[in-house]
Motif scaffolding. Sequence first.
Motif, mmCIF file in Angstrom:
data_model
loop_
_atom_site.group_PDB
_atom_site.id
_atom_site.type_symbol
_atom_site.label_atom_id
_atom_site.label_comp_id
_atom_site.label_asym_id
_atom_site.label_seq_id
_atom_site.Cartn_x
_atom_site.Cartn_y
_atom_site.Cartn_z
ATOM 1 N N ASN A 1 -10.169 22.411 61.848
ATOM 2 C CA ASN A 1 -10.102 23.863 61.724
ATOM 3 C C ASN A 1 -11.183 24.542 62.571
ATOM 4 O O ASN A 1 -11.968 25.360 62.080
ATOM 5 C CB ASN A 1 -10.258 24.246 60.238
ATOM 6 N N LEU A 2 -11.225 24.173 63.858
ATOM 7 C CA LEU A 2 -12.271 24.673 64.745
ATOM 8 C C LEU A 2 -11.869 26.039 65.313
ATOM 9 O O LEU A 2 -10.686 26.333 65.455
ATOM 10 C CB LEU A 2 -12.501 23.695 65.903
ATOM 11 N N VAL A 60 -18.459 17.548 64.000
ATOM 12 C CA VAL A 60 -17.731 17.980 65.199
ATOM 13 C C VAL A 60 -18.271 19.326 65.677
ATOM 14 O O VAL A 60 -18.506 19.525 66.873
ATOM 15 C CB VAL A 60 -16.211 18.060 64.892
ATOM 16 N N VAL A 61 -18.499 20.233 64.727
ATOM 17 C CA VAL A 61 -19.020 21.560 65.085
ATOM 18 C C VAL A 61 -20.388 21.416 65.738
ATOM 19 O O VAL A 61 -20.673 22.059 66.749
ATOM 20 C CB VAL A 61 -19.093 22.463 63.831
ATOM 21 N N ASN A 62 -21.207 20.530 65.191
ATOM 22 C CA ASN A 62 -22.544 20.315 65.732
ATOM 23 C C ASN A 62 -22.481 19.841 67.180
ATOM 24 O O ASN A 62 -23.267 20.281 68.033
ATOM 25 C CB ASN A 62 -23.273 19.282 64.864
ATOM 26 N N TYR A 63 -21.521 18.966 67.466
ATOM 27 C CA TYR A 63 -21.367 18.455 68.826
ATOM 28 C C TYR A 63 -21.008 19.582 69.793
ATOM 29 O O TYR A 63 -21.596 19.697 70.869
ATOM 30 C CB TYR A 63 -20.279 17.373 68.844
ATOM 31 N N PHE A 64 -20.069 20.423 69.406
ATOM 32 C CA PHE A 64 -19.641 21.489 70.318
ATOM 33 C C PHE A 64 -20.601 22.677 70.310
ATOM 34 O O PHE A 64 -20.664 23.430 71.260
ATOM 35 C CB PHE A 64 -18.228 21.965 69.955
ATOM 36 N N GLU A 65 -21.349 22.835 69.224
ATOM 37 C CA GLU A 65 -22.257 23.974 69.091
ATOM 38 C C GLU A 65 -23.435 23.863 70.052
ATOM 39 O O GLU A 65 -23.940 24.867 70.525
ATOM 40 C CB GLU A 65 -22.770 24.050 67.643
#
Lengths: 123, 114
Positions: A46-47, A98-103
């Motif tokens: 849910n990105l 996952v959010v941390n990786y893209f953030e």
Amino acid sequence: MASNITAIKTMRPAVVSFTYELARKRCLKLYRNCIRSIPYLIQHYNLSYNFSEMKLKFREDFLQFSQVKQKNELDRLAFIGETELYDAMSLLKTRSHVVNYFETHTHKKQLSDSEQLLKKFFE
Amino acid sequence: MLRSLSKVLNSNMFRPTTSMNGYLYRNYGSDARLGDKEITDRVIEIVSNYDKVLGKTVSPSTTFKELGLDSLDAADVLVAVEEDFGIEIPDEEADRISSLKETIDFIKKTPTAK
């Protein structure tokens, strides 16, 4: 015992590339798989990121190691990437991973923008 | 026994005559394969819409290198082509493809492209 070892080897063969070209191809394959998996990542976790933003992040990560010329090093990096992608696609990670990786990418960009603004302000 | 069987099989009874040809082939719908021109146009459109290619002239004979695309860009373009045509290009083929012509030829070979 011996048969057991052969069974394990056939199940999970050690992936070591014979030449530099093969290792490079393995990395390109990983890159293609990363891009192909973007829609699934957005759906499963849910990105709220854009497709192109996520692609840019993957691209940055690959370009970071573009100077690597050793076969074994490329193999090591490809293995890390494959494992991470496999974990993400098998839902073994949480959304925050996952959010941390893209953030990290987007956050950096935001900081630099605000810094630039502040610089302009102080000038 | 086998001789008699081979005689029967070789006889004209099992050979399709010209008048039967129409009935021997299934022909439920027209051929769903894409035309050559449509494939070429769509591939050129995908490539010319890619960020780094904007403003450059793209023809079916150009290679990715001539367009200034590196290996990662080429992978991007191929994934975009995959999405558009609803196919999956195998890794061996994807490694080999380095020009628009090769991409078009691969799609021509793929019957599931839509």
